[in-house]
Structures are given as C-alpha cells and as structure tokens.
Design a protein around this motif. Sequence first.
Motif, PDB file in Angstrom:
ATOM      1  N   PRO A   1      37.179  35.486  26.972  1.00 33.54           N
ATOM      2  CA  PRO A   1      38.392  34.777  26.553  1.00 33.54           C
ATOM      3  C   PRO A   1      39.567  35.201  27.439  1.00 33.54           C
ATOM      4  CG  PRO A   1      37.943  36.611  25.071  1.00 33.54           C
ATOM      5  CD  PRO A   1      36.850  36.622  26.106  1.00 33.54           C
ATOM      6  N   ILE A   2      40.304  34.213  27.929  1.00 29.40           N
ATOM      7  CA  ILE A   2      41.401  34.502  28.866  1.00 29.40           C
ATOM      8  C   ILE A   2      42.697  34.626  28.096  1.00 29.40           C
ATOM      9  CG2 ILE A   2      42.512  33.839  31.033  1.00 29.40           C
ATOM     10  CD1 ILE A   2      39.388  34.229  30.979  1.00 29.40           C
ATOM     11  N   ALA A   3      42.828  35.758  27.461  1.00 30.27           N
ATOM     12  CA  ALA A   3      44.060  36.039  26.727  1.00 30.27           C
ATOM     13  C   ALA A   3      44.121  37.538  26.666  1.00 30.27           C
ATOM     14  CB  ALA A   3      43.998  35.456  25.330  1.00 30.27           C
ATOM     15  N   GLY A   4      45.287  38.041  26.452  1.00 29.84           N
ATOM     16  CA  GLY A   4      45.364  39.479  26.386  1.00 29.84           C
ATOM     17  C   GLY A   4      46.797  39.888  26.321  1.00 29.84           C
ATOM     18  N   SER A   5      46.993  41.140  26.562  1.00 31.05           N
ATOM     19  CA  SER A   5      48.298  41.736  26.417  1.00 31.05           C
ATOM     20  C   SER A   5      48.145  43.120  26.996  1.00 31.05           C
ATOM     21  CB  SER A   5      48.640  41.784  24.927  1.00 31.05           C
ATOM     22  OG  SER A   5      49.557  42.805  24.640  1.00 31.05           O
TER      23      SER A   5
END
Lengths: 293, 293
Positions: free
Chosen positions: A128-132
């Motif tokens: 999944p291309i999301a993050g922080s």
Amino acid sequence: MSAILPVKQITLIGVGLIGGSFVLDLKRLGLVEKIIGVDVNPDNLERALERKVIDAASVHLNANSITGSELVLLATPVSTLPQICDTIRPFLSPQAIVSDVGSTKQSAIDAFRRHLPDHLPHCVAAHPIAGSDRSGALAAQFGLYRNKKLIITPHGQENSESIARIETLWQAVGAETHRLSAADHDAVFAAVSHMPHLAAFAYVHEIFDHPDGQTYLQFAASGFRDFTRIASSHPAIWTDICLANKNSLTDLIDGLQNQLQRVRTMLQKEDRAALYSYFDEARQTRDDWLDRQ
Amino acid sequence: MSAILPVKQITLIGVGLIGGSFVLDLKRLGLVEKIIGVDVNPDNLERALERKVIDAASVHLNANSITGSELVLLATPVSTLPQICDTIRPFLSPQAIVSDVGSTKQSAIDAFRRHLPDHLPHCVAAHPIAGSDRSGALAAQFGLYRNKKLIITPHGQENSESIARIETLWQAVGAETHRLSAADHDAVFAAVSHMPHLAAFAYVHEIFDHPDGQTYLQFAASGFRDFTRIASSHPAIWTDICLANKNSLTDLIDGLQNQLQRVRTMLQKEDRAALYSYFDEARQTRDDWLDRQ
C-alpha cells in the motif's frame, strides 16, 4: 457493487501505522470480526488494545495466534519476513491467505518461495502506497488508504481467488489497486520513495557531521523541514528497505552523484543559462506531476 | 511598546511574495501611507493594484517612482541588485533607507558598496526567513512573517537609526530580528536552504533524465511530494542565489557526495549496523531540531 464477504479472523503481525490503519478501517466497515495482533513489543500491543485497533494480543507466533485466521498479514520490517514465514508455516490454516505490506517486493516473494513453498497459491505480495514518518500502533488512523494506491506484485503461483480477496479488501478501505512485476515495483519505488529517503538521511547527516551544524539548524525553516521530513522515518524499517533494494539504490546514488557533479560544474563555470534550464526542467517535471495528482 | 512612526511612502521594487507580504501587513497595521510598486511585469503590477498590495505602479525606476520614498525596498532576484542600485542612485532622497530581502547577503552588501557608496549609512542588508514555492504578487499574503526570523547582516557603515528603523518595521509584522555577519549568514543559509533546493532540483532532474522517469512518477506519493516541494521554486531566483553563494554550495555538494558515497559503501557491504546508526543519527538530529521549533 456486490456485498463483500466479511473476514472472520485476521492475524496482524506487526501492529503499526500500516497494518493498524488497514484493520481499523476493515473493522469500521464491518468487514472483519476479530483481529489478533502479534508484536514483539508488549507496550505497543497494550496501546493497540486500548485504542481497539486489535481485539486480542500475543507476543508469540503459535497455534493460538495463527491457526484459524483467514488472513495473516505481515506488517513488520521487510527483513523479518523469511523468519516469520518459517515460523508461521506449521500453524497456518490450509486456506489462509498470507499477504504483506512491505516496501520491497522481490524480497517478499523470495521469502514466500523459500519458507512457504507449499502455501504459495495463498501468498499474495502487496504494497500500500501510504505512510507517514510516524510509526507504532498509536500512529494507526482511519482513512489512511482513501484514494491511495495498492500494488500487487504477482509471483505467478497465486490462485486468482486469493489475489481477488486481497484486492477487494484494500479497495474496501479506499485504495485503487494496481499490478506490477516485483522487479518493476522495486525499481519504481527505489526512485520515488527509497532514494528520497536515503538522500534526506544523507543530507541531515551532512549537517550532523558539520562542526557548525547546530548553529546552522537554528535558522532552518520550512524548506529544510519539508525536504528532510522523511529523515524522521524509522531507521530500522529503512535500513531493511535499503538493503533489500540495494541494486536499484546503488544505481540511483550514482545517478544523483552525477547530477550533483553537473550542477557543481555549472556553478564553477558560472553558467547561468545552463543552471536556469536545469532548474527549470526540474521545476516543470515536478509541476506537471503535481498537476496530474 | 512605544508607538511606531508610520512611513509616508515606500517604493517596493519587485512586487512578489516576499516584498508584497511585508507591505500588506504594514498597510494593515497603518504603518505606511503609500506604496509605490515597481516591477518589470505590467500584468503583475495590475494584479498587485487590484489586490491593493500597492497604491501606485510603475515599470520604471525614476524620480516619480523613487524620489520622496523614505524606504526603498529591493525585492528582486539577487543578481539584479547592482544594476538597480546604480539606477536608483540619482533619484534617492538623502535620508531614504535602502534595504533588501535577498537570500544572499555578501552579494547585497557588495552591490551597496559598489553602486551606492555615498549612501551606505542608509543601506541595510536584510533577509526575512519565510517563503514558499509560490511567487508573484498573487502569492502575497497577510501574516507571512509572524514568528519568522529576520536577519540583518551589518556591513559596519550603517547609521544605527537606519538599522533600528528596519528592525522595528519587521518586528511590527511579527518577525524576530537577528544579526549575523554576511559571511556567516551565507554559510548558514547555504546549508539550511540553498543546498536543499539544489539537491531537490538535482533529484527531480535525475527522474527527468531517466528513461522510465514518467512511469516512476505515476507512483510517487507524499514522501516524494515533500522531499521535492522546493524543486517547484522559481528557477530564476534560485539560479541567482546559487551563483551568488557558489563557494558555500560547492563545499556542501562535495559534502553530500561524500555522504552518498558512505551510504553506497554500507549498502555494498550490506553493513546493517552501520546503516542503522547512520539513519538513526540523522533521524535524531532532525527530531531534536523539530522539538526545538
């Protein structure tokens, strides 16, 4: 859209931002009955239980935490996958889907092939291309994957139901699913994610090593803040990613060295026209990308 | 706090984000009666008049636009200062303060010394530490300088009233004033601003030059967006800044090349412990800085 069949039980191995946010949304949507969280850090599990990210917690990978789960989601640093796959093998229910969320996919598929060879039809490599730059169970949040991309990198031996099931669940939490070969995936994400992280760490390290670095930092403002934001990312996770993707990264390091050398030469020659074109091409490239978002 | 004496008339040369935001706040505070905006771009002046950033507009530097102003603020790209100082010299009122907002201060002082030698007691080199990748009169905004730093870099021949006047006006719009030597200033801002810009342009240029760059960009997300934000900055402004500060930048380019080489070696050797420490030191350096903000 036809109703999505809920999952009775998921084991989430590694209860942090990425896996935690995924199961939070599945729970909110009524798409999972029970989440068992497994983590090496008992404090982190405690927080995950308090925040109702998970329903049960364990620090062990064993029959209690694994058997009976329809989905076992690996959400730990990528270097741990071989060991974890090896450990969970005897406890997996025959139809259990094993999937991951790691940032490098050749390494994930390699772990599946070596350590779950008999289970391969149910092993789905995903990212999944999301993050922080935040991490841990407390970083888990609703809606993290809305309008984000989810990449599946097929190894070719999955059964189509397993892939479809994983895609459906990620779509349910808002992601747009794509498929890429693992090799293409790793080249793409080296360029748009891993190398920027490496370069941000390297630049902050240059300031760290400089005798006047602390004085300099007193005057750092928003440009520095944004350019280096990803240097606040978790060092263990990024050590793993960089090692797992070292060939792509080595090429990109060479490429950046080259670019810096070009700019250095333009500065030395005081070649204003060349420098302007160089900056303008970069600006245009970024602005065009941004317009397409 | 004693009342601040309002300025009757300011000439703002270069009506963009930096100068425009400063005069917007001065007007709001009732600290200036009239702003004359001078710009090479008539459309930009038109927009500045419409938005009431300025009260009168001119594309010329002459008696009409300069004479009678108590403050002439230079807010154009730093390479233009020598020419502008030379042009305005015959039109300056004897007590007019000439100040600038440029990102390189040795070059500004050099322009004052060469082109306004008789006016030096009234020439104050200053740099407000605020900005954006946006530019032009439409980017001007209220409150841009609240809790931001304003650096004065004295050349030693200013009269104290001129410096105090400039400090007072910047403090009125919310800035915290500091003083640094011009050489120290240029070294500091090379490290925390100019080199990050150069590196962001260079990295986007690497993607631009890569045969698969456009494919890569389809998967770029928030890490790439923030790391490269400053590569959307104005190429002419940054060409000027980089050339004016090329010595500091050359050293920093060499330093970054060095850092990249170190990481490359760690990757080649698969030295997990060294890579972890390297990333962790960078992370800690940035987090400590962020905590102090």
